[in-house]
Design an enzyme around this catalytic site. Sequence first.
Site: not given
Ligand code: NAD
Length: 505
Positions: A237, A271
Amino acid sequence: MAVTMTTPLLEVVNPATGVPIQSVPAQSREDAQAAVSRAREAQPAWAAMPFSERKRALRRLAHRLATDPEVVPTLMRESGKPRFEAEAIEVLYACEMTRFATGRAGRLALRDEVRNPFLFPWKRASVLRQAVGVVGVIGPWNWPLLNNYGDAVAPLAMGNAVVLKPSPVTPLTSLLVERLWREEGLPENVFQVVVGGGEIGEALVDSVDMVFFTGSQATGRKVAQAAGARLVPCVLELGGNSPMVVLGDADLERAARAAVWSGFAHSGQVCIRTERVIVESSVHDRFVERCLALTNALRQGHDDPDEDRELDVGAVTFAPQMERAERQIAQARGAGARVASGGQRRPEIGPGFFAPTVLVGVTPDMDVSREETFGPVLPVIRAANADEAIRIANETSHGLSAAIWSGDGRRAAELARRLDAGTVCVNDVLVNYLCVEAPLGGIKASGLGVRHGIEGLRQFCRIKTVVQDRRLARGVSAFAGRHLQFPYKRRVLRVLEWVLPRLYR
Ligand code: NAD
């Protein structure tokens, strides 16, 4: 986890004030893998429980989330959002998702289905759905409850164990939920939380049976590659760049209110937020005027849970989002856009505040139109007519959500079909997230798989088909077996050659 002198600590800061709230132990890869092993041991008993018992357990926790005095303040402190959003969005969602996943839909999702094979009418094919095993839920920082424990509910209801890794920016709510799980006496190790950054996420992806990831596209790609290398399923997502199309016959007052809410709720860190408003030229100026009046009336500030204030817009949870907003605003101004409201940080309130910003004169080629902002910036784009508005709306690699506004419901529903998005709201915004009966997910680069709906529940199940003779049909089955198996006979082929062209006309 035992904390020693050498355990690294992760400091969680209140983004509204910049003041540290609490330090929590950051776990290691080995800790994450050990949690998965414990979950794997605990899962079979959880899956073997009658559905009604899992329902009772998860609903008890939902009730606790709705009533425990620590939940809302923890959410407010670590994310900087106002009380209204903590309570009326995050807590409501976690409870509603529990009601849905443990209600009729959950029961139906797990029910065996019988299919009737056309070629073997004496047999029945039973389709069984069984829990996948251990699901790793990896969450973002913007919704510490909704996109973290809230996303663990569906896999748990389906009989999986969950190891949840919240963002290191906002881990406190997840840790609180884990504590409440234990206090409610729910089965040990079925729901666990591991805290840390990307390396802990990687360790989870390397050891669980399925991944449910919510976050950025860049990380989503890495997760998909790692899950692909292990051939474990993953649901992604990811980010959006959701358009809101306002046609000339729309109710402008409602549309402007919706644009301002969906642009600035949780300071734009949603999001499915409105990332771009595309307005038909005939009503553009009136619409902008109304948006500006509504934006200028927003009450922005630090909603301290110890005080009783009524505020609309809180802090930006993750400071780099403000730099992103500043970069996009500067690029847009340089290319001819105008800041009609806001446009800068508000240090007089606190280090995490950025003024709700309305940008006008925006064109589709500007960074603010092409990239996700995920911050309090609302760009308004002028379109000559509905066709041009739809074309601009679809000019993006994202496809999470969209909205279309028109006084003609039938026309809007027709145009909704032409919008490239996983969900489309007609004359509304954001409510699609709380319509948990229907699937919600991204198309294009906004994700793989869905949350919500029976589809969202069933993806946490393995499908197994059991093919068996119907009662009293053993004789027919044995006869057919004799003629279809070795030794092959020409006369069976001759019958088939007569039947085939008649059967498949
Ligand atoms: P991010 O991708 O930086 O991090 C998300 C999660 O992934 C964190 O817990 C992080 O520690 C973890 N992570 C980082 N590197 C990883 C790896 N290599 N392997 C596995 N996990 C890893 O995202 P963010 O900045 O926390 O969130 C913001 C983004 O999330 C925005 O783009 C937003 O649109 C999106 N978002 C989408 C939805 C949806 O339902 N589509 C909902 C909420 C947020």
